[in-house]
Write an enzyme that holds these catalytic residues in place. Structure first.
Site, PDB file in Angstrom:
ATOM      1  N   CYS A 113      16.828  -4.042  -5.163  1.00  0.00           N
ATOM      2  CA  CYS A 113      15.500  -4.665  -5.128  1.00  0.00           C
ATOM      3  C   CYS A 113      15.573  -6.142  -4.790  1.00  0.00           C
ATOM      4  O   CYS A 113      14.896  -6.624  -3.887  1.00  0.00           O
ATOM      5  CB  CYS A 113      14.801  -4.476  -6.469  1.00  0.00           C
ATOM      6  SG  CYS A 113      13.204  -5.302  -6.582  1.00  0.00           S
ATOM      7  N   ILE A 154       9.091   1.299   3.306  1.00  0.00           N
ATOM      8  CA  ILE A 154      10.122   0.453   3.908  1.00  0.00           C
ATOM      9  C   ILE A 154       9.976   0.419   5.418  1.00  0.00           C
ATOM     10  O   ILE A 154      10.025  -0.648   6.051  1.00  0.00           O
ATOM     11  CB  ILE A 154      11.526   0.942   3.514  1.00  0.00           C
ATOM     12  CG1 ILE A 154      11.738   0.801   2.004  1.00  0.00           C
ATOM     13  CG2 ILE A 154      12.596   0.153   4.259  1.00  0.00           C
ATOM     14  CD1 ILE A 154      13.031   1.420   1.500  1.00  0.00           C
ATOM     15  N   ALA A 171      10.470  -0.778  -8.631  1.00  0.00           N
ATOM     16  CA  ALA A 171      11.077  -1.726  -9.567  1.00  0.00           C
ATOM     17  C   ALA A 171      10.227  -1.917 -10.817  1.00  0.00           C
ATOM     18  O   ALA A 171      10.758  -2.007 -11.932  1.00  0.00           O
ATOM     19  CB  ALA A 171      11.312  -3.069  -8.869  1.00  0.00           C
ATOM     20  N   HIS A 216     -15.865 -15.607  -9.095  1.00  0.00           N
ATOM     21  CA  HIS A 216     -16.569 -15.605  -7.810  1.00  0.00           C
ATOM     22  C   HIS A 216     -16.383 -16.956  -7.111  1.00  0.00           C
ATOM     23  O   HIS A 216     -16.484 -17.998  -7.748  1.00  0.00           O
ATOM     24  CB  HIS A 216     -18.065 -15.360  -8.036  1.00  0.00           C
ATOM     25  CG  HIS A 216     -18.861 -15.435  -6.758  1.00  0.00           C
ATOM     26  ND1 HIS A 216     -18.919 -14.386  -5.866  1.00  0.00           N
ATOM     27  CD2 HIS A 216     -19.611 -16.438  -6.226  1.00  0.00           C
ATOM     28  CE1 HIS A 216     -19.680 -14.749  -4.835  1.00  0.00           C
ATOM     29  NE2 HIS A 216     -20.109 -15.988  -5.035  1.00  0.00           N
TER      30      HIS A 216
END
Length: 456
Positions: free
Chosen positions: A40, A185, A315, A440
Site C-alpha cells: 500500500c 489499479i 487498506a 455550505h
C-alpha cells in the site's frame, strides 16, 4: 525470550497491529521481508495517488481556459513526478518507523516463516534466528494474480509486462500503453498515463469497468475516459502476449493491440505460500486464511488480518480488522463488520461508494428505494467543475427508512463518502439525517439533497 505478540508482515494490517499492541504495553515483534509500509505505502495506495495528483494539476492547467486561466507551453515531467512520489513514500515510511520505535516495537527485516509451536508459544524463523510469541498475527498481504496467458511469464521476465510494482517507477512514458484489467489499479494507471501522453488501451473481460462499482456510475466514468482518448475493449479475453503486442479475443475473432508496455492488473490473491501455516494447522480456503469476525483463525492465539484473509482487499479494511483483532487480544469486546466499507477510485473525476448498489440490493432481495441526483445540485461542484456530469445515488431500505448505500462520481467524492458510511454503519433513519447541518457551499451537500428526495 517470549514476545507477547509476533506480527508477520509490515503492511497496513501488520504495522498498525504492532503499533496498537506496543502502545497497549505488549512486548511486540514485527517481521517484514521487504519494506515497512507494505504494498500500500510503497507500491500501491500512496505512490499512485502522488502520480494522480500531478496528473490532476496538469489536467487542470491544460484546460484552464474554462476558468479564465491561460497557460502556455505546459508539460508534465514524468521523471520529476516519480522522484516526488519517492519523496512522499520515504516521508511516510519514516513516520511509521518512528511510531513503531515510540511504541517500543522490535522490528526484524527478514522473511518470516512459522516453524511450529511449543508450550511457550508459536515459533517464527526470520533470517538465521527463531523467535517465540505467545500470540501470532499474520498480515502477509497479497500479490498480483498472474494468469496462465501465453507470453505473460516471458513478458514479466523481459520487462515488457509490468505489475503495480514496476509501473510506478517507469523511467519513460510509453507511447502505446496497454492495460489488462479494468479494475481500480488499471483505471488509475490509465488515467495517469493518458494525461502523461500515452495512447492507452484497456482490455477487460467483463462488460463494464470498475468491478463491483454501481453500473450507472461506471458507465459515466467510462464516457469520461473515452472523451480523454482512452480506448476500452470490454467483454474481451486476452489470449496472448507477444513482443510489441497484446492479442485478445472477441466473439470468436482474434485482434491485436500494438504495445510498448503492458500493465497486468487483473486482481490480487492472498499471499500464504511458504509461510508454514501447516506447521500449526491454520485452515485456509482457496489460498486465503479463514477467520471469524474478530480476526481469529481456527488456532487459538493466531489471528490473520488484511488481504491475507481475502474478505476485502483494501487498506482501510485492514486497519479496522487489525484494531478488532488487537482488541480481542487485549480482552476488549469488538466485532468486524463489512456492510459499510467505502471504496474509491482516485481518478479525475473521482468515484466513491459505500454499502449496497442497486445490483447487490436486488441480488439480496432487499426492498429498496433509490434517489438519483446530478452533482450540479451542489453549488461548489458547479463552481469548480465546468461541464461536469457527476451524479449521486442514495439507496434506503423501503421498510425501515434507513440508508443502505451511497454511490457517487465527481471530485471530492473520496473525502465525503465516509459520512455516508457512518449513516449506514449506525443505521440512521432518513428523518434523523434530515436534521443534520451540512456546510455550505460544499459538495457533500448533495448527500443531504438526496436524502430529502425520500419521505420519512
Amino acid at each position: 525470550m517470549v514476545y507477547d505478540l509476533i506480527v508477520i508482515g509490515g503492511g497496513p494490517a501488520g504495522y498498525l497491529a504492532a503499533e496498537r499492541a506496543g502502545h497497549a504495553g505488549l512486548n511486540t515483534l514485527l517481521i517484514e521481508k521487504r519494506f515497512i509500509g507494505g504494498v500500500c505505502l510503497n507500491e500501491g495506495c500512496i505512490p499512485s495517488k502522488a502520480l494522480l495528483y500531478s496528473a490532476k494539476i496538469f489536467d487542470g492547467a491544460a484546460h484552464g481556459e474554462k476558468y479564465g486561466v491561460s497557460v502556455k507551453d505546459i508539460k508534465l515531467d514524468h521523471n520529476f513526478v516519480v522522484e516526488r512520489k519517492n519523496k512522499v513514500v520515504n516521508t511516510l515510511v519514516s513516520g511509521i518507523k518512528s511510531k513503531l520505535k515510540k511504541n517500543k516495537v522490535t522490528v526484524v527485516m527478514a522473511e518470516g516463516k512459522i516453524a511450529g509451536r511449543t508450550a511457550e508459544g508459536f515459533n517464527v524463523t526470520a533470517g538465521d534466528q527463531t523467535y517465540t510469541g505467545a500470540k501470532l498475527l499474520i498480515a502477509t498481504g497479497s500479490v498480483p494474480v498472474t494468469p496462465p496467458i501465453p507470453g505473460v511469464k516471458e513478458g514479466l521476465e523481459s520487462g515488457f509486462v509490468v505489475t503495480n510494482r514496476e509501473i510506478l517507477d517507469l523511467k519513460e512514458v510509453p507511447e502505446k500503453f496497454t492495460i489488462i484489467g479494468g479494475g481500480v489499479i488499471g483505471l488509475e494507471m490509465a488515467s495517469y498515463f493518458n494525461t502523461a501522453g500515452s495512447k492507452v488501451t484497456v482490455i477487460e473481460m467483463m462488460d463494464k469497468i470498475a468491478g463491483p462499482t454501481d453500473r450507472e456510475i461506471s458507465e459515466i466514468l467510462l464516457k469520461n475516459y473515452q472523451k480523454k482518448g482512452i480506448t476500452f475493449n470490454l467483454g474481451c479475453k486476452v489470449v496472448g502476449v507477444e513482443p510489441g503486442k497484446v492479442l485478445y479475443e472477441l466473439e470468436g475473432k482474434t485482434y491485436e493491440v500494438p504495445s510498448d508496455k503492458v500493465l497486468l492488473s487483473i486482481g490480487r490473491r492472498a499471499f500464504t505460500e511458504g509461510l508454514g501455516l501447516e506447521t500449526i494447522g491454520v485452515e485456509t480456503e482457496r489460498g486465503k486464511i479463514k477467520t471469524d469476525n474478530k480476526g481469529r483463525t481456527n488456532i487459538a492465539g493466531v489471528y490473520a488480518t488484511g488481504d491475507v484473509n481475502g474478505y476485502s482487499m483494501l487498506a482501510h479494511t485492514a486497519y479496522r480488522e487489525t484494531e478488532v483483532a488487537i482488541n480481542d487480544i487485549l480482552g476488549i469486546k469488538d466485532t468486524m463488520r463489512y456492510n459499510a466499507i467505502p471504496s474509491v477510485i482516485y481518478t479525475n473525476p473521482e468515484v466513491a461508494g459505500v454499502g449496497e448498489t442497486e445490483e447487490t440490493a436486488k441480488a439480496k432481495g432487499i426492498d429498496y428505494e433509490v434517489a438519483k441526483l446530478s452533482m450540479m445540485y451542489s453549488g461548489r461542484y458547479v463552481a469548480e467543475n465546468e461541464g461536469g456530469d457527476g451524479i449521486i445515488k442514495v439507496l434506503i431500505n423501503k421498510k425501515y427508512r434507513n440508508v443502505i448505500g451511497v454511490h457517487m462520481i465527481g471530485n471530492y467524492s473520496s473525502e465525503i463518502i465516509y459520512g455516508a458510511g457512518i449513516m449506514i454503519e449506525t443505521e440512521m433513519p432518513v428523518k434523523d439525517i434530515k436534521k443534520l447541518v451540512f456546510p455550505h457551499p460544499s459538495v457533500c451537500e448533495v448527500i443531504r439533497e438526496g436524502i430529502f428526495e425520500f419521505n420519512d
